[in-house]
Scaffold this motif. Structure first.
Motif, PDB file in Angstrom:
ATOM      1  N   PRO A 102      -0.678  -8.653  -1.142  1.00  0.00           N
ATOM      2  CA  PRO A 102       0.112  -8.860  -2.360  1.00  0.00           C
ATOM      3  C   PRO A 102      -0.234  -7.815  -3.420  1.00  0.00           C
ATOM      4  CG  PRO A 102      -1.593 -10.529  -2.166  1.00  0.00           C
ATOM      5  CD  PRO A 102      -1.594  -9.752  -0.878  1.00  0.00           C
ATOM      6  N   GLY A 103       0.568  -7.787  -4.473  1.00  0.00           N
ATOM      7  CA  GLY A 103       0.351  -6.799  -5.522  1.00  0.00           C
ATOM      8  C   GLY A 103       1.268  -5.604  -5.377  1.00  0.00           C
TER       9      GLY A 103
ATOM     10  N   GLU B 223      -2.834   3.269  -5.092  1.00  0.00           N
ATOM     11  CA  GLU B 223      -3.084   2.027  -4.350  1.00  0.00           C
ATOM     12  C   GLU B 223      -2.323   2.012  -3.029  1.00  0.00           C
ATOM     13  OE1 GLU B 223      -1.659  -0.868  -7.050  1.00  0.00           O
ATOM     14  OE2 GLU B 223      -3.125  -0.354  -8.576  1.00  0.00           O
ATOM     15  N   SER B 224      -2.728   1.097  -2.159  1.00  0.00           N
ATOM     16  CA  SER B 224      -1.983   0.863  -0.934  1.00  0.00           C
ATOM     17  C   SER B 224      -2.014  -0.622  -0.635  1.00  0.00           C
ATOM     18  CB  SER B 224      -2.591   1.640   0.226  1.00  0.00           C
ATOM     19  OG  SER B 224      -2.003   1.207   1.432  1.00  0.00           O
TER      20      SER B 224
ATOM     21  N   SER C 158      -3.677  -2.612  -3.448  1.00  0.00           N
ATOM     22  CA  SER C 158      -2.605  -2.983  -4.384  1.00  0.00           C
ATOM     23  C   SER C 158      -2.909  -4.287  -5.099  1.00  0.00           C
ATOM     24  CB  SER C 158      -1.282  -3.108  -3.633  1.00  0.00           C
ATOM     25  OG  SER C 158      -1.351  -4.158  -2.703  1.00  0.00           O
ATOM     26  N   LYS C 159      -3.928  -4.998  -4.613  1.00  0.00           N
ATOM     27  CA  LYS C 159      -4.257  -6.282  -5.254  1.00  0.00           C
ATOM     28  C   LYS C 159      -4.766  -6.100  -6.683  1.00  0.00           C
ATOM     29  CE  LYS C 159      -6.504  -8.140  -1.711  1.00  0.00           C
ATOM     30  NZ  LYS C 159      -7.351  -9.121  -1.046  1.00  0.00           N
ATOM     31  N   ALA C 160      -5.066  -4.850  -7.063  1.00  0.00           N
ATOM     32  CA  ALA C 160      -5.445  -4.584  -8.453  1.00  0.00           C
ATOM     33  C   ALA C 160      -4.272  -4.826  -9.399  1.00  0.00           C
ATOM     34  CB  ALA C 160      -5.933  -3.144  -8.581  1.00  0.00           C
ATOM     35  N   ASN C 161      -3.063  -4.786  -8.831  1.00  0.00           N
ATOM     36  CA  ASN C 161      -1.870  -4.934  -9.649  1.00  0.00           C
ATOM     37  C   ASN C 161      -1.391  -6.385  -9.604  1.00  0.00           C
ATOM     38  OD1 ASN C 161       0.468  -4.090 -11.107  1.00  0.00           O
ATOM     39  ND2 ASN C 161       1.614  -4.198  -9.187  1.00  0.00           N
TER      40      ASN C 161
ATOM     41  N   THR D 280       1.069  -8.951  -9.991  1.00  0.00           N
ATOM     42  CA  THR D 280       2.511  -9.024 -10.206  1.00  0.00           C
ATOM     43  C   THR D 280       2.958 -10.364 -10.800  1.00  0.00           C
ATOM     44  OG1 THR D 280       2.683  -9.659  -7.891  1.00  0.00           O
ATOM     45  CG2 THR D 280       3.149  -7.374  -8.418  1.00  0.00           C
TER      46      THR D 280
ATOM     47  N   TRP E   3       5.483 -10.805 -13.743  1.00  0.00           N
ATOM     48  CA  TRP E   3       6.926 -10.595 -13.644  1.00  0.00           C
ATOM     49  C   TRP E   3       7.701 -11.908 -13.728  1.00  0.00           C
ATOM     50  CZ3 TRP E   3       8.056  -6.995  -8.844  1.00  0.00           C
ATOM     51  CH2 TRP E   3       7.238  -5.860  -8.916  1.00  0.00           C
TER      52      TRP E   3
ATOM     53  N   PHE F 179      -0.130 -13.402  -8.326  1.00  0.00           N
ATOM     54  CA  PHE F 179       0.812 -12.498  -7.667  1.00  0.00           C
ATOM     55  C   PHE F 179       2.220 -13.055  -7.535  1.00  0.00           C
ATOM     56  CE2 PHE F 179      -3.392 -11.346  -5.955  1.00  0.00           C
ATOM     57  CZ  PHE F 179      -3.434 -10.030  -6.378  1.00  0.00           C
TER      58      PHE F 179
ATOM     59  N   LYS G  83       5.847 -13.838  -7.772  1.00  0.00           N
ATOM     60  CA  LYS G  83       6.893 -13.215  -8.582  1.00  0.00           C
ATOM     61  C   LYS G  83       7.983 -14.210  -8.967  1.00  0.00           C
ATOM     62  CE  LYS G  83       6.047  -8.798  -6.324  1.00  0.00           C
ATOM     63  NZ  LYS G  83       6.358  -8.031  -5.123  1.00  0.00           N
TER      64      LYS G  83
END
Lengths: 309, 87
Positions: free
Chosen positions: A23-24, A66-67, B16-19, B21, B24, B64, B66
């Motif tokens: 996720p993210g 990021e990935s 990507s888990k740093a972001n 979501t 939203w 996370f 959405k």
């Protein structure tokens, strides 16, 4: 209610693990493609090398620095996801590490049907042991909904706008599974996120087969198709039940299994009406009815061709 | 010998888990835990894969989520409702 629940002894289910597409990522709310990618990757498991075309899938999953992928994943160019995967396969064979690993090349419909069809055809022709998955959201959604080779007839996109002299996209969907099947490869399948278990089973089946495999996964896009975000699965199901998206498997160029619609068949309007990209077809007048009739004919042809009834 | 640096860039897997979501969201799923039959369809169809739990007690990871509402639309026993997000 709760009494009956405790009485029935169920088989213990395994704990839920975080998906291999973490996720993210920046996919839109209700994105069919992120759901499709999640299902494909979880079906394939962590021993997978993945390559990806430019497109929504690449952009939303790997924003710098990021990935979202939890397995080896590479993006190079728009057209060459299948060629890069072929290189990975060759390298793994040279190193003697090609046992028990899956190689999956992914792309959107633009990267597969238009830009990357040459590289895809080469990969299928050379017989690499790779599964190619095309996530078909029926337009170039990443750059602002331009039409692609897989955009359906009469759909509104930013480069095929309906108006006084146009009813939207003038061409019908390219028969890409047919083109892939014509290479005589061992396995071609179409699937949809509307039937997730079917999709998972097809990925697992494909990965057991030696040789090039092609899968086309129909994924709704709330942004480009203009439908509510919670209707993603429902619309994907309706595409199948109206006959517009036939779900079938091909082996060595011959159709071997189809998903029958039978009595559950729905009129094409049920699929078209909830989507903003087909709204112009529901204007009053004989011309709109004529266009709808053409779409009904496409569904009818599919049902006849694949024996879906 | 130092490994050659690849052209392009290399990111940590799953970074990507740093972001988060979750910001939203305009609507949030409410898991009622009432009629749940433990079918896990919500887990299967969540595009972000952020529904966790066990034994008929499931919930979304609101860092996370959405708020797309697919889980509520697909729940066969209507045990998930969408409610407006209040911050």
């Amino acid at each position: 209610m709760s009494d009956t629940k405790t009485k029935k002894k169920r088989k213990e289910k395994p704990p839920i693990e975080e998906p291999l597409l973490a996720p993210g990522h920046r996919a839109c709310s209700g994105c069919g493609e992120s759901l499709g990618a999640k299902l494909v990757m979880d079906a394939a498991g962590p021993n997978t090398y993945a390559t990806c075309c430019t497109g929504c899938l690449e952009v939303f999953s790997t924003p710098y620095p990021e990935s979202a992928w939890k397995m080896p994943w590479i993006h190079s160019l728009f057209e060459n996801s299948s060629a890069v995967a072929a290189g990975i396969e060759a390298a793994l064979i040279a190193q003697g590490r090609d046992k028990d690993v899956n190689i999956i090349a992914m792309g959107g419909d633009g990267g597969t049907a238009d830009i990357g069809i040459g590289c895809l055809s080469g990969m299928l022709e050379r017989g690499h042991n790779i599964l190619y998955v095309c996530f078909d959201n029926e337009a170039y959604m990443n750059t602002g909904v331009q039409r692609s080779g897989l955009t359906p007839f009469d759909a509104r996109t930013s480069t095929s706008p309906p108006g006084k002299r146009s009813w939207g996209n003038k061409t019908t969907k390219k028969n890409l599974p047919g083109i892939a099947g014509a290479h005589g490869i061992p396995y071609v399948a179409t699937a949809t996120v509307g039937y997730p278990n079917d999709l998972i089973n097809k990925v697992k089946k494909a990965l057991k087969i030696q040789g090039p495999k092609y899968m086309q996964v129909h994924v709704p896009c709330p942004l480009g198709w203009i439908h509510p975000t919670d209707q993603t699965i429902e619309i994907a199901k309706l595409a199948v039940l109206t006959g517009l998206i036939p779900i079938y498997e091909m082996e060595y160029g011959e159709v071997t299994r189809v998903r029958k619609i039978g009595k559950n068949r729905r009129p094409v309007e049920d699929y078209l009406k909830p989507q903003g990209r087909f709204r112009h077809l529901f204007a009053k007048g004989a011309e709109a009815e004529e266009e709808l009739e053409k779409i009904r004919q496409i569904a009818e042809d599919n049902i006849k061709k694949f024996g879906l009834a | 010998m130092a490994r050659p640096r690849p052209a392009g860039y290399v990111a940590e897997p799953g970074s990507s888990k740093a972001n988060k979501t979750g910001s939203w969201r305009t609507e949030k799923p409410v898991f009622l835990h009432d009629t749940c039959t433990d079918c896990r369809i919500c887990v299967l169809v969540c595009p972000d894969g952020i529904i966790f739990g066990a034994d008929s007690i499931y919930d979304a990871d609101f860092d996370f989520c959405k708020g797309c509402g697919i889980c509520a639309a697909e729940c066969p026993v209507d045990d998930i409702e969408m409610a407006p997000e209040v911050r």
